[in-house]
Design a protein around this motif. Structure first.
Motif, PDB file in Angstrom:
ATOM      1  N   GLU A  25      47.211   3.022  51.932  1.00 24.78           N
ATOM      2  CA  GLU A  25      47.291   2.112  50.800  1.00 24.78           C
ATOM      3  C   GLU A  25      47.277   2.854  49.463  1.00 24.78           C
ATOM      4  O   GLU A  25      47.456   2.241  48.408  1.00 24.78           O
ATOM      5  N   SER A  26      47.063   4.169  49.513  1.00 24.95           N
ATOM      6  CA  SER A  26      47.193   5.028  48.341  1.00 24.95           C
ATOM      7  C   SER A  26      48.473   5.848  48.491  1.00 24.95           C
ATOM      8  O   SER A  26      48.949   6.069  49.611  1.00 24.95           O
ATOM      9  N   PRO A  27      49.061   6.302  47.394  1.00 21.88           N
ATOM     10  CA  PRO A  27      50.284   7.099  47.501  1.00 21.88           C
ATOM     11  C   PRO A  27      50.062   8.335  48.382  1.00 21.88           C
ATOM     12  O   PRO A  27      49.009   8.975  48.328  1.00 21.88           O
ATOM     13  N   PHE A  28      51.062   8.663  49.195  1.00 19.45           N
ATOM     14  CA  PHE A  28      50.978   9.843  50.050  1.00 19.45           C
ATOM     15  C   PHE A  28      52.362  10.446  50.208  1.00 19.45           C
ATOM     16  O   PHE A  28      53.378   9.844  49.862  1.00 19.45           O
ATOM     17  N   ARG A  29      52.398  11.657  50.753  1.00 17.11           N
ATOM     18  CA  ARG A  29      53.637  12.380  50.982  1.00 17.11           C
ATOM     19  C   ARG A  29      53.599  12.951  52.400  1.00 17.11           C
ATOM     20  O   ARG A  29      52.562  13.436  52.848  1.00 17.11           O
ATOM     21  N   MET A  30      54.733  12.912  53.075  1.00 20.10           N
ATOM     22  CA  MET A  30      54.763  13.309  54.483  1.00 20.10           C
ATOM     23  C   MET A  30      55.817  14.390  54.719  1.00 20.10           C
ATOM     24  O   MET A  30      56.794  14.503  53.971  1.00 20.10           O
ATOM     25  N   PHE A  31      55.594  15.174  55.761  1.00 22.55           N
ATOM     26  CA  PHE A  31      56.574  16.165  56.220  1.00 22.55           C
ATOM     27  C   PHE A  31      56.728  15.965  57.726  1.00 22.55           C
ATOM     28  O   PHE A  31      55.740  15.914  58.461  1.00 22.55           O
ATOM     29  N   GLN A  32      57.981  15.855  58.194  1.00 24.79           N
ATOM     30  CA  GLN A  32      58.222  15.665  59.618  1.00 24.79           C
ATOM     31  C   GLN A  32      58.852  16.892  60.238  1.00 24.79           C
ATOM     32  O   GLN A  32      59.897  17.367  59.789  1.00 24.79           O
ATOM     33  N   THR A  33      58.212  17.386  61.282  1.00 22.66           N
ATOM     34  CA  THR A  33      58.807  18.422  62.128  1.00 22.66           C
ATOM     35  C   THR A  33      59.305  17.722  63.394  1.00 22.66           C
ATOM     36  O   THR A  33      58.521  17.397  64.280  1.00 22.66           O
ATOM     37  N   ASN A  34      60.609  17.478  63.443  1.00 24.02           N
ATOM     38  CA  ASN A  34      61.208  16.792  64.587  1.00 24.02           C
ATOM     39  C   ASN A  34      61.577  17.862  65.610  1.00 24.02           C
ATOM     40  O   ASN A  34      62.620  18.503  65.510  1.00 24.02           O
ATOM     41  N   LEU A  35      60.705  18.057  66.574  1.00 24.30           N
ATOM     42  CA  LEU A  35      60.804  19.219  67.451  1.00 24.30           C
ATOM     43  C   LEU A  35      61.745  19.001  68.629  1.00 24.30           C
ATOM     44  O   LEU A  35      61.808  17.919  69.210  1.00 24.30           O
ATOM     45  N   ARG A  36      62.457  20.055  68.967  1.00 18.82           N
ATOM     46  CA  ARG A  36      63.198  20.112  70.215  1.00 18.82           C
ATOM     47  C   ARG A  36      62.268  20.675  71.293  1.00 18.82           C
ATOM     48  O   ARG A  36      61.226  21.260  70.976  1.00 18.82           O
TER      49      ARG A  36
END
Length: 676
Positions: A25-36
Motif C-alpha cells: 500500500e506504499s510505493p515500491f519498486r520491483m525487479f524480476q529475474t525470469n529464470l530459465r
C-alpha cells in the motif's frame, strides 16, 4: 486480516481501530529475474546487490508451477532437472536468504498455464482441448491446461500450500499467463477451449447456445465475458487463499488481486500505441484509485525474440509513463543480471532511484483530472472492423487531449457501471455505438445531476432510431453512413446564415451541400443549403450533452489535420471541466495530474518527442513553459523534483524550466474542489 491497537490522543483517551497497512500500500519498486532452467547457477548474493543498486526493494523470482526451483514433493509439479547442481538443492531458499540479508522482499512467480506431457496424459481432464479435439503442445514437452478444470480449480491450491509451508517469509505471489490459451507461443490461433469442464460451465451459463469456436462466431463476445468471469472469480479465490495462509503476502494479478498487474512490452507486427502504458495505468486507477498498480517493463523487444534487447528510449518510457499515472515501476529481464547484456538497464535504474528518492511524493498518489475518456471494448462491437474504427476514434481524441494538455483519465467501457462517475465533470464517448442499457441510464443520470457528456461518431439507438442516451441533442437517427465514398466532398463550416434555435440547444458549424468528385471545372457546390449541424450541445437537467455526429477523432488520427483537433476543442470549450491549473508547454509533452496524501498537486511532464513508428528514439529538448493556477493563488508554491529547486510563482503563473526527458512539478497550497 486486520490488527487493532489502542491510541491515546492529546485531547483524551479513546478507542480507535487502526488497520495495519500492508507493504504494497506504499510505493515500491520491483525487479524480476525470469529464470530459465539453466539459470540455476545464479549467484544470489550478486543478484541481490544488483537489485538494490537498481533502486528496487522487491524481487520477483521464479519458484514453481511448470518448473519448481525447490525440492517439491507434489507429483503434478515438475522439479527443475538442474536443481541438483546447487549445493543446497534449493534455489528458492538461497534466494530468500540473500534477499532477507539485504531487507529485500522476495515474491514468488508461479506459472500454472501448462504441465509436462507425462502429467497431462495422466490427467487429460485438466487440459485445454481445441474445437478440433486436440491438445495444445509447447516447447519443452508441455501441454496447456484449462482454467475451467480441476488443475486450476483444485491442484493449484495444493502447490501454493506447499510453497507457503516451505517459505513462510514470501512477501507475495505473481501468477503468469492466467487465462484461456486461445493462442500459443508461436502465435498460432487454436480457438476457444472445448474441454468437458468448459462445455459444462458454458451450458450452465448460456443454456442451449452453442459454444463458439473463435471470433468468427456470433457468440464469441459473450464467451469472452464468460471466460473473463471465470478468471476473475478464480483470482479472488487465490487472493483469499493467500490472505488466509500468508496474511502479509500480496497477490499480483488482474481484477480482484491485491496489486493490479500490467506488462509493458513491444511486439513485431503490432501497431505501436506510444501511450499504452499511461493509458493502461489510468484505466486501472480511474476505476480503483487506491488499488496499487504494478507495471512490469519488459527489457526485450518481443516475446518471440526474448534475447533481443528493447530500444533504450522505449524501455525508459515504460517506467516514466508508469510513475506518471501513479503505478509502481518494475524491471523485467530474462535470466539474471550479467547473464545477457540487456541495454537500457542503467537508464531504467535512474527512474527507479528517482521514484525511491521521492517516495513521500508518490505516497497516496491518485488521479484528480475532471475529464474522463472512455476506452472502447471489443466485446461490445459487432465485429473487428467496427472495433478498430472505435479504437482509432478514441486514439485521435486521446492525442487531442494530450497535445492540448487537457488532463484526463481513461475509463474502460466495461467499467462505466463501477466507476465513480461523480468524480468527473466531463466524460467523452468515442464512437462507441450501442451501449449497455444500464450504462446509458447511468450516464443520463450523471448528466442530469450536472455532468457534461461529449459523444462522437456512431451512437446507440433503439429500434425506431431513438438515441439510447436521452440527454443527447438529437431526437432520432435518420441515416447512418459507413462507406467513405458516401462522404466524399462532405464538409462542415462556420454558419453562413442565422436561423431560429431552441434556447436549450446550441449548434456549432453547419453541413455544406454536396459537390461532385469531378473535373475541376464542375466541382462547384459546398454551400450551406440546410441547417444540419456539425455538432450540437443540449441542456439536460443540470448538465449538458454534446453530440459530434462524425468521427472527429479518427479523422485527426488518420489524416492529421489540426482542424479536426481544433473543432473537437471548440466543442469541449462548451462543456469545459474546471481544472485547478492550465499547463502551457509544447504539444509533444504528456501532462498528468494527481494529488498525494499530503494534498500536494503532482504534475508529471513526460517528453514524448522521440516517437518513432515502432518505439521511441532520442528525444528533443523542450523549451520552457508555464503552469497557470486558475483558482486560489494565494500562498501557492511549486518545486521541480528533477531540478530539486523551488520555482518562481508570479501572479499565479509558475515558470517552468526547459524540459529534457521528464520533470515532476509539486505544487502546495493549491485549492482542490473535490477530494473523492
Amino acid at each position: 486480516m486486520h490488527t487493532y491497537k489502542l491510541v491515546q490522543g492529546l485531547a483524551g483517551l479513546g478507542l480507535i481501530s487502526v488497520c495495519q497497512a500492508k507493504w504494497w500500500e506504499s510505493p515500491f519498486r520491483m525487479f524480476q529475474t525470469n529464470l530459465r532452467t539453466i539459470d540455476i547457477d545464479m549467484d544470489v548474493n550478486a543478484t541481490a546487490d544488483y537489485i538494490l543498486q537498481h533502486g528496487a526493494g522487491a524481487w520477483l523470482q521464479s519458484i514453481g508451477g511448470i518448473i519448481a526451483n525447490y525440492p517439491t514433493e507434489l507429483e503434478f509439479q515438475m522439479r527443475n532437472p538442474y536443481l541438483d547442481q546447487r549445493p543446497s538443492g534449493d534455489l528458492v531458499q538461497d534466494t530468500m536468504d540473500a534477499a532477507q540479508a539485504r531487507e529485500i522482499r522476495l515474491l514468488g512467480r508461479m506459472d500454472f498455464s501448462k504441465v509436462h506431457r507425462d502429467i497431462g496424459e495422466r490427467h487429460p481432464e485438466w487440459l485445454y482441448v481445441s474445437p478440433n479435439q486436440t491438445w495444445q503442445n509447447h516447447t519443452g514437452n508441455l501441454l496447456s491446461v484449462c482454467p475451467s478444470g480441476d488443475y486450476y480449480q483444485e491442484r493449484i491450491f495444493d502447490i501454493l500450500e506447499e510453497v507457503i509451508s516451505w517459505y513462510p517469509d514470501l512477501a507475495g505471489f505473481f501468477v503468469n499467463w492466467a487465462g484461456f490459451n486461445e493462442n500459443d507461443y508461436f502465435r498460432n490461433y487454436w480457438g476457444v477451449c472445448h474441454c468437458s469442464s468448459c462445455q459444462r460451465r458454458w451450458r450452465d451459463h448460456a443454456g442451449d447456445v452453442e459454444l463458439p469456436d473463435g471470433p468468427w462466431n456470433s457468440t464469441y463476445a459473450e464467451w469472452k465475458l464468460f471466460s473473463d468471469g471465470i478468471i476473475n472469480e478464480w483470482t479472488v479465490q487465490v487472493r483469499d487463499f493467500i490472505a488466509e495462509h500468508l496474511p502479509e503476502a500480496g497477490l499480483i494479478l488482474g481484477t480482484g488481486a491485491d496489486i493490479t498487474f500490467h506488462e509493458s512490452n513491444n511486439a513485431l507486427g503490432r501497431d505501436m500505441w506510444h501511450h499504452a502504458t499511461s493509458e493502461t495505468v489510468s484505466r486501472f486507477k480511474s476505476q480503483k484509485p487506491t488499488t496499487p498498480v504494478l507495471v512490469n517493463a519488459a527489457s526485450f523487444l518481443d516475446h518471440a525474440y526474448r534475447i533481443n534487447g528493447e530500444e533504450t528510449n522505449n524501455f525508459v518510457q515504460y517506467h516514466l509513463q508508469a510513475i506518471s499515472r501513479g503505478a509502481n515501476p518494475s524491471t523485467y529481464i530474462i535470466g539474471y543480471p550479467g547473464r545477457i547484456p540487456w541495454p537500457g538497464l542503467e537508464e531504467a535504474a535512474e527512474i527507479m532511484r528517482f521514484h525511491k528518492q521521492w517516495q513521500e511524493v508518490y505516497t497516496g498518489l491518485r488521479p484528480i483530472a475532471k475529464t474522463g475518456l472512455v476506452l472502447p471494448r471489443s466485446a461490445q462491437r459487432e465485429n473487428s472492423t467496427e472495433y478498430e474504427q472505435s479504437l482509432n476514434e478514441y486514439q485521435g481524441i486521446y492525442k487531442t487531449l494530450q497535445e492540448t494538455h487537457i488532463p484526463f483519465d481513461v475509463i474502460a467501457q466495461q467499467n462505466i457501471g463501477t466507476t465513480e462517475l461523480e468524480r468527473y465533470e466531463v466524460i467523452i464517448l468515442p464512437d462507441l455505438g450501442q451501449l449497455l442499457p444500464e450504462d446509458a441510464q447511468d450516464l443520463d443520470d450523471w448528466v442530469e445531476a450536472g455532468g457534461r457528456l461529449v459523444v462522437t461518431g456512431e451512437i446507440g439507438v433503439d429500434d425506431d432510431g431513438t438515441p439510447q442516451l436521452q440527454s443527447l441533442p438529437a431526437e432520432r437517427r435518420l441515416e447512418f453512413h459507413n462507406d467513405p465514398r458516401d462522404l466524399w466532398s462532405t464538409y462542415i463550416a462556420p454558419q453562413q446564415n442565422r436561423t431560429e434555435e431552441d434556447d436549450s440547444t446550441s449548434y456549432l458549424y453547419r453541413k455544406l451541400g454536396f459537390a461532385p468528385f469531378a473535373p475541376p471545372e464542375f466541382i462547384f457546390g459546398n454551400r450551406q443549403i440546410d441547417d444540419e449541424p456539425g455538432a450540437g450541445v443540449n441542456t439536460y437537467g443540470s448538465g449538458k450533452a454534446a453530440l459530434i455526429p462524425f468521427p472527429v477523432g479518427r479523422s485527426y488520427r488518420e489524416v492529421g489535420l489540426s482542424i479536426f483537433r481544433d473543432f473537437l476543442n471548440l466543442v469541449l470549450d462548451e462543456v469545459v471541466a474546471q481544472e485547478p491549473v492550465e499547463v502551457s508547454i509544447a504539444e509533444q509533452v504528456e501532462v498528468t495530474l494527481n494529488v498525494n496524501r499530503n494534498n500536494e498537486t503532482v504534475i508529471h511532464l513526460v517528453n514524448m518527442s522521440g516517437q518513432r513508428r515502432m518505439n521511441f528514439g532520442a528525444y528533443l529538448p523542450i523549451p520552457a513553459g508555464s503552469i497557470r493556477v486558475l483558482r486560489g493563488t494565494e500562498g501557492v508554491t511549486a518545486r521541480s523534483l528533477r531540478g530539486n529547486m523551488t520555482l518562481d510563482v508570479e501572479d499565479g503563473v509558475i515558470k517552468l524550466p526547459g524540459l529534457d526527458l521528464f520533470d515532476v512539478i509539486v505544487i502546495t497550497g493549491l485549492e482542490q474542489v473535490d477530494q473523492n
